[in-house]
Design an enzyme around this catalytic site. Structure first.
Site, PDB file in Angstrom:
ATOM      1  N   ILE A 156       2.055   1.561  -0.886  1.00 52.05           N
ATOM      2  CA  ILE A 156       2.537   1.259  -2.234  1.00 52.05           C
ATOM      3  C   ILE A 156       1.318   1.098  -3.123  1.00 52.05           C
ATOM      4  O   ILE A 156       0.356   0.413  -2.755  1.00 52.05           O
ATOM      5  CB  ILE A 156       3.397  -0.018  -2.213  1.00 52.05           C
ATOM      6  CG1 ILE A 156       4.683   0.262  -1.432  1.00 52.05           C
ATOM      7  CG2 ILE A 156       3.704  -0.490  -3.633  1.00 52.05           C
ATOM      8  CD1 ILE A 156       5.538  -0.954  -1.178  1.00 52.05           C
ATOM      9  N   HIS A 183       9.444  12.912  -2.392  1.00 47.72           N
ATOM     10  CA  HIS A 183      10.223  11.892  -1.697  1.00 47.72           C
ATOM     11  C   HIS A 183      11.414  12.588  -1.026  1.00 47.72           C
ATOM     12  O   HIS A 183      12.092  13.396  -1.662  1.00 47.72           O
ATOM     13  CB  HIS A 183      10.710  10.831  -2.697  1.00 47.72           C
ATOM     14  CG  HIS A 183      11.478   9.738  -2.041  1.00 47.72           C
ATOM     15  ND1 HIS A 183      10.863   8.733  -1.328  1.00 47.72           N
ATOM     16  CD2 HIS A 183      12.804   9.516  -1.942  1.00 47.72           C
ATOM     17  CE1 HIS A 183      11.784   7.925  -0.838  1.00 47.72           C
ATOM     18  NE2 HIS A 183      12.971   8.386  -1.194  1.00 47.72           N
TER      19      HIS A 183
HETATM   20  C1  GRF Z   1       7.643  13.966   3.824  1.00 48.80           C
HETATM   21  O1  GRF Z   1       8.950  13.887   4.299  1.00 48.80           O
HETATM   22  C2  GRF Z   1       7.570  13.503   2.390  1.00 48.80           C
HETATM   23  O2  GRF Z   1       8.755  13.740   1.683  1.00 48.80           O
HETATM   24  C3  GRF Z   1       7.372  12.014   2.543  1.00 48.80           C
HETATM   25  O3  GRF Z   1       6.555  11.866   3.660  1.00 48.80           O
HETATM   26  C4  GRF Z   1       6.706  12.998   4.533  1.00 48.80           C
HETATM   27  C5  GRF Z   1       5.335  13.554   4.710  1.00 48.80           C
HETATM   28  O4  GRF Z   1       5.274  14.559   5.675  1.00 48.80           O
HETATM   29  N1  GRF Z   1       6.820  11.460   1.318  1.00 48.80           N
HETATM   30  P1  GRF Z   1       3.930  15.360   5.892  1.00 48.80           P
HETATM   31  O5  GRF Z   1       2.840  14.352   6.231  1.00 48.80           O
HETATM   32  O6  GRF Z   1       3.629  16.132   4.657  1.00 48.80           O
HETATM   33  O7  GRF Z   1       4.227  16.256   7.085  1.00 48.80           O
END
Ligand code: GRF
Length: 224
Positions: free
Chosen positions: A99, A116
């Site tokens: 955060i 997200h």
């Molecule tokens: C993804 O699902 C993204 O939406 C979320 O965290 C995850 C990251 O995955 N914020 P990666 O590390 O890019 O594989």
């Protein structure tokens, strides 16, 4: 480096883990689909796969371990300094699991984006896929949004929808959503680098036109 007359945008990517979204940026730049250069990848966790993905292609990878700082404020202050050192045009949160303080966000507001894994404003925070399945939803998805101090609350830019199957586990749904994340995140970055996406006073404009509250909706067929 330049594209035509315009210099490539300077991009800094923040990660905490696998970095599959980072990989989609690496591929997109390789294919000439992002008018930007990833100047650095910064992780708050050492030893993660995303760091390896960066160094595999010669992108400077940096660890700023949050556990080495006495407070969130101190971590964010140092992190901001490291990022500013690269004079970025765009700062990309790609699975960055910290955060961020208001002071940090305010330094980068308008050039800080996040992805997200839900159709915001539904399911901010963690365990989005499990919550969507438990609620009996038939559609899940992902949202790329500008970051503001409110957690997962910044104005949406682009969303993608994914069906939820009756047999889905959170892991299966997450995998289906991730495939789509890898399409929409580099696309938004490209729009940003081309100056086609702007946030002004909390409102997002795409090609000069205000986008709705939940952002634009991605479709594989549509022209972007
Ligand atoms: C993804 O699902 C993204 O939406 C979320 O965290 C995850 C990251 O995955 N914020 P990666 O590390 O890019 O594989």
């Amino acid at each position: 480096m330049t594209v035509g007359e315009k210099p490539l945008s300077r991009i800094v990517v923040l990660i905490s883990g696998s970095g599959s979204n980072l990989q989609s940026f690496i591929e997109a730049s390789k294919e000439g689909n992002i008018d930007g250069q990833i100047m650095a990848v910064i992780s708050n966790r050492p030893g993660v796969k995303g760091l390896e993905r960066a160094s595999n292609v010669g992108i400077p990878s940096i660890v700023v371990d949050h556990r080495a700082f006495a407070s969130r404020q101190e971590f964010d202050r140092y992190l901001a300094e490291v990022i500013q050192g690269f004079t970025p045009d765009l700062v990309v949160l790609a699975g960055f699991m910290r955060i961020l303080t208001t002071d940090f966000v305010n330094q980068f507001v308008g050039k800080l984006i996040n992805i997200h894994p839900s159709l915001l404003p539904a399911y901010p925070g963690l365990n989005t896929h499990q919550r969507a399945i438990e609620a009996g939803d038939s559609v899940a998805g992902a949202t790329v949004h500008f970051v503001t101090p409110e957690l997962d609350g910044g104005p949406a830019i682009l969303q993608v929808e994914v069906p939820i199957l009756s047999t889905d586990t959170p892991t299966q749904l997450a995998a289906r959503v991730l495939v789509e994340e890898h399409k929409i995140y580099p696309l938004v970055a490209q729009w940003y680098c081309q100056g086609r996406i702007v946030m002004d006073k909390g409102i997002v404009f795409h090609n000069g036109v205000e986008v709705g509250k939940s952002g634009l909706l991605f479709s594989n067929e549509s022209e972007h």
